[in-house]
Design an enzyme around this catalytic site. Structure first.
Site, PDB file in Angstrom:
ATOM      1  N   TYR A 198      13.614   4.862   3.439  1.00  0.00           N
ATOM      2  CA  TYR A 198      12.314   5.498   3.244  1.00  0.00           C
ATOM      3  C   TYR A 198      11.332   5.190   4.380  1.00  0.00           C
ATOM      4  O   TYR A 198      10.124   5.089   4.175  1.00  0.00           O
ATOM      5  CB  TYR A 198      11.702   5.175   1.873  1.00  0.00           C
ATOM      6  CG  TYR A 198      10.873   6.349   1.409  1.00  0.00           C
ATOM      7  CD1 TYR A 198      11.456   7.402   0.709  1.00  0.00           C
ATOM      8  CD2 TYR A 198       9.540   6.465   1.771  1.00  0.00           C
ATOM      9  CE1 TYR A 198      10.724   8.514   0.360  1.00  0.00           C
ATOM     10  CE2 TYR A 198       8.795   7.571   1.426  1.00  0.00           C
ATOM     11  CZ  TYR A 198       9.387   8.594   0.725  1.00  0.00           C
ATOM     12  OH  TYR A 198       8.661   9.708   0.402  1.00  0.00           O
TER      13      TYR A 198
ATOM     14  N   LEU B 243       9.690 -11.109   3.522  1.00  0.00           N
ATOM     15  CA  LEU B 243       9.905 -12.510   3.145  1.00  0.00           C
ATOM     16  C   LEU B 243      11.388 -12.860   3.218  1.00  0.00           C
ATOM     17  O   LEU B 243      12.202 -12.258   2.512  1.00  0.00           O
ATOM     18  CB  LEU B 243       9.387 -12.756   1.730  1.00  0.00           C
ATOM     19  CG  LEU B 243       9.429 -14.209   1.234  1.00  0.00           C
ATOM     20  CD1 LEU B 243       8.416 -15.062   1.985  1.00  0.00           C
ATOM     21  CD2 LEU B 243       9.172 -14.271  -0.269  1.00  0.00           C
TER      22      LEU B 243
ATOM     23  N   GLY C  82       4.436   2.757  10.678  1.00  0.00           N
ATOM     24  CA  GLY C  82       5.569   3.026   9.797  1.00  0.00           C
ATOM     25  C   GLY C  82       6.807   2.235  10.133  1.00  0.00           C
ATOM     26  O   GLY C  82       7.337   1.515   9.289  1.00  0.00           O
TER      27      GLY C  82
ATOM     28  N   CYS D 125      -2.381  16.592  -1.306  1.00  0.00           N
ATOM     29  CA  CYS D 125      -1.799  17.862  -1.737  1.00  0.00           C
ATOM     30  C   CYS D 125      -0.989  18.434  -0.577  1.00  0.00           C
ATOM     31  O   CYS D 125      -1.561  18.816   0.439  1.00  0.00           O
ATOM     32  CB  CYS D 125      -2.936  18.811  -2.136  1.00  0.00           C
ATOM     33  SG  CYS D 125      -2.404  20.387  -2.777  1.00  0.00           S
TER      34      CYS D 125
ATOM     35  N   ALA E 278      13.972  -8.825  -2.410  1.00  0.00           N
ATOM     36  CA  ALA E 278      14.794  -7.613  -2.459  1.00  0.00           C
ATOM     37  C   ALA E 278      16.228  -7.878  -2.016  1.00  0.00           C
ATOM     38  O   ALA E 278      17.176  -7.362  -2.622  1.00  0.00           O
ATOM     39  CB  ALA E 278      14.162  -6.520  -1.604  1.00  0.00           C
TER      40      ALA E 278
ATOM     41  N   GLY F 164       0.798  -1.222   0.000  1.00  0.00           N
ATOM     42  CA  GLY F 164       0.000   0.000   0.000  1.00  0.00           C
ATOM     43  C   GLY F 164       0.826   1.264   0.000  1.00  0.00           C
ATOM     44  O   GLY F 164       0.464   2.258  -0.636  1.00  0.00           O
TER      45      GLY F 164
ATOM     46  N   ARG G 203       0.641  -8.326  -6.073  1.00  0.00           N
ATOM     47  CA  ARG G 203       0.823  -6.889  -5.828  1.00  0.00           C
ATOM     48  C   ARG G 203       1.362  -6.181  -7.066  1.00  0.00           C
ATOM     49  O   ARG G 203       0.967  -5.050  -7.348  1.00  0.00           O
ATOM     50  CB  ARG G 203       1.752  -6.669  -4.635  1.00  0.00           C
ATOM     51  CG  ARG G 203       1.088  -6.991  -3.310  1.00  0.00           C
ATOM     52  CD  ARG G 203       1.982  -6.699  -2.141  1.00  0.00           C
ATOM     53  NE  ARG G 203       1.223  -6.708  -0.897  1.00  0.00           N
ATOM     54  CZ  ARG G 203       1.762  -6.515   0.295  1.00  0.00           C
ATOM     55  NH1 ARG G 203       3.070  -6.287   0.391  1.00  0.00           N
ATOM     56  NH2 ARG G 203       1.010  -6.533   1.385  1.00  0.00           N
TER      57      ARG G 203
END
EC number: 4.2.1.49
Length: 557
Positions: A322, A274, A492, A410, A243, A176, A201
């Site tokens: 990130y 994973l 997060g 925005c 990854a 998401g 995904r």
């Protein structure tokens, strides 16, 4: 029986101007909860999971049903209390009090870790609310697109003389939040290679326009990226893989991207990452049979990925965390230099936070995209000289597909949030919009979060871990008359690493809403300016003076 899973449910928010609740305030909360679980919005709606590993909208299906029923009967002088996704009480308050107060995933600090949370979660005593999942203001991947876009634009300015043409980003994760990366990258002019271990995904992001093409293998992916970079095109490529494997392979092959980051769900090693060499099916089975082994294997793989990110940084890639706490996970596994690459907030976003600028968002309860397009035009009218903002709105209209109820993100700050929202309220009053508008934000904002490995990393005065600020933010928004206010832990970056608050207000066209909006949407971003001014940032101090904020300890400076 698993009361968190119901494969027979399909939830979609009602559209239009007819309501079943007793007011638009409670109808709005109900629709936004339902919208969070729309199959076009949520990652795993049948399990109440919205995004971010196991970020849920409600604790279980009986709790969801009771929340909906309670919102339908709630009076305009009553407030519903929701404790980790379960409705626990309705109390008499007053018409300017919030209609819903939410607390999700909060634990006493000594016990604020994944192990203790998972015990409680398994017993059905808590749920993980992430940020906007349990606070009912998730709008799909658009919710993070502009923040990611702003970060990539800032990276182009800092590292590539303002132009991303011919440059490419390597990253991981298409959930998401991570799903926003490829679109944000191409909007900023980069090519993007995104590694994702769940093929569904990748397919979903292609369907919704966030990923351009799926590669067959790494060689194919690199060929696509190279060809696009040579032509100066901006192309996003989704690659099925792990990854840690792909990042390490690139290091061994001597292939260096221009930018490296990651948005896998590394914050949750049990449910979100994973391990190398594992299939999705094996991981699902092991989560039930031996969760500790899953966590151990996942964190070991994260360490491999972070070592690869550090190697790519040494080879010349602009590398940033990130905000998924992968550096901390790797550090815990012995990668002592894991924090050698910075988080994205101190590196690229903090100057915006100093002026209270952050992810302002609104949703058209009518369900009609035209209502959003009319508000887009109003934003341009009220902020006529911001070419960057106008460019964002133009790109968003062309390239972002609405998920569920139409919405817009925005990034605006203290100077603009209240006046934009007041204009929207007036548009509802005048009948320019077909139904009221819900106005909120991410918890990732300037004054609403304490997260030392993300939003408050490397604060000027060393106050990274001070979490009084989000508590004050939630208290002030409650006192100011927001429609619903939430206070969460662990969003997060995972359990033990963050506390944060959310706020939502409804513009229903009434004079009462006008008064509440004027208070809430001034005070909320003002707490961000206050927090950064208190930490010593000159940009924030100047903003506070320009906007006449009353900050007693700074007034004499």
């Amino acid at each position: 029986m698993n009361n968190r899973l119901d494969n027979n449910r399909t939830i979609r928010a009602p559209h239009g101007d007819k309501i079943s609740a007793k007011s638009w305030q409670t109808e709005a909360a109900k629709r936004m909860l339902m919208n969070n679980l729309d199959p076009d919005v949520a990652e795993h709606p049948h399990a109440l999971v919205v995004y971010g590993g196991i970020g849920r909208a409600a604790r279980d299906w009986p709790s969801y049903d009771k929340i909906i029923a309670t919102l339908d009967r709630l009076e305009d002088d009553e407030t519903l209390l929701v404790q980790s996704g379960k409705p626990v009480g309705v109390f008499k308050t007053h018409s300017n009090a919030p209609r819903v107060l939410i607390a999700n995933s909060n634990l006493v600090p000594h016990w604020a870790n994944w192990e203790h949370f998972n015990e409680l979660d398994k017993k059905g005593l808590m749920m993980y609310g992430q940020m906007t999942a349990g606070s009912w203001i998730y709008i799909g991947s658009q919710g993070i697109v502009q923040g990611t876009y702003e970060t990539f634009v800032a990276m182009a300015k800092q590292h590539f003389a303002g132009s991303a043409k011919g440059k490419w980003v390597l990253t991981g994760g298409l959930g998401g939040m991570g799903g926003a990366q490829p679109l944000a990258a191409t909007m900023a002019g980069f090519c993007a290679l995104v590694v994702e271990c769940d093929e569904t995904r990748i397919d979903f992001r292609i369907k919704t326009g966030y990923v351009d093409i799926k590669a067959n293998n790494l060689e194919h992916a690199l060929q696509l990226i190279t060809n696009a970079c040579v032509k100066g095109d901006a192309l996003s490529v989704g690659l099925l893989g792990n990854a840690a494997d792909v990042f390490s392979t690139l290091v061994k092959s001597g292939v260096t991207p221009d930018v490296v980051t990651d948005q896998t769900s590394a914050h949750d090693p049990l449910n979100g990452y994973l391990p190398q060499g594992w299939s999705m099916e094996h991981a699902a089975k092991m989560r039930e049979q031996d969760p500790k082994a899953v966590v151990t294997a996942a964190k070991q793989s994260m360490a491999v990925q972070v070592r690869a990110m550090l190697a790519l940084q040494q080879a010349g890639a602009a590398t940033t965390d990130y905000g998924n706490n992968i550096r901390q996970m790797a550090f815990d596994e012995g990668v002592t230099n894991a924090f050698d690459f910075p988080g994205f907030v101190p590196a690229y976003i903090r100057p915006l936070f100093c002026e209270g600028i952050g992810p302002f968002r609104w949703v058209a309860l009518s369900g009609d995209p035209e209502d959003i397009y009319k508000t887009d035009a109003k934003v341009k009218e009220l902020i006529p000289d911001d070419a960057h903002l106008h460019n964002w709105l133009d790109m968003a209209r062309k390239r972002i597909q609405f998920q569920g109820l139409p919405a817009r993100i925005c990034w605006v700050g203290l100077k603009d949030r209240a006046r934009l929202a007041l204009a929207f309220n007036n548009m509802v009053k005048n009948g320019e919009l077909k139904a009221p508008v819900v106005i909120g934000r991410d918890h990732l904002d300037s004054g609403s979060v304490a997260s030392p490995n993300r939003e408050t990393e490397a604060m000027l005065d060393g106050s990274d871990a001070v979490s009084d600020w989000p508590l004050l933010n939630a208290l002030l928004n409650t006192a100011s008359g927001a429609t619903w206010v939430s206070l969460h832990h662990g969003g997060g970056v995972g359990m033990g690493f963050s506390q944060h608050a959310g706020v939502v207000i409804v513009a229903d066209g009434s004079d009462e809403a006008k008064q509440r909006i004027a208070r809430v949407l001034w005070n909320d971003p003002a707490t961000g300016v206050m927090r950064h001014a208190d930490a010593g940032y000159d940009i924030a101090k100047n903003c506070a003076k320009e906007q006449n904020l009353d900050l007693p300890m700074l007034n004499e400076e």
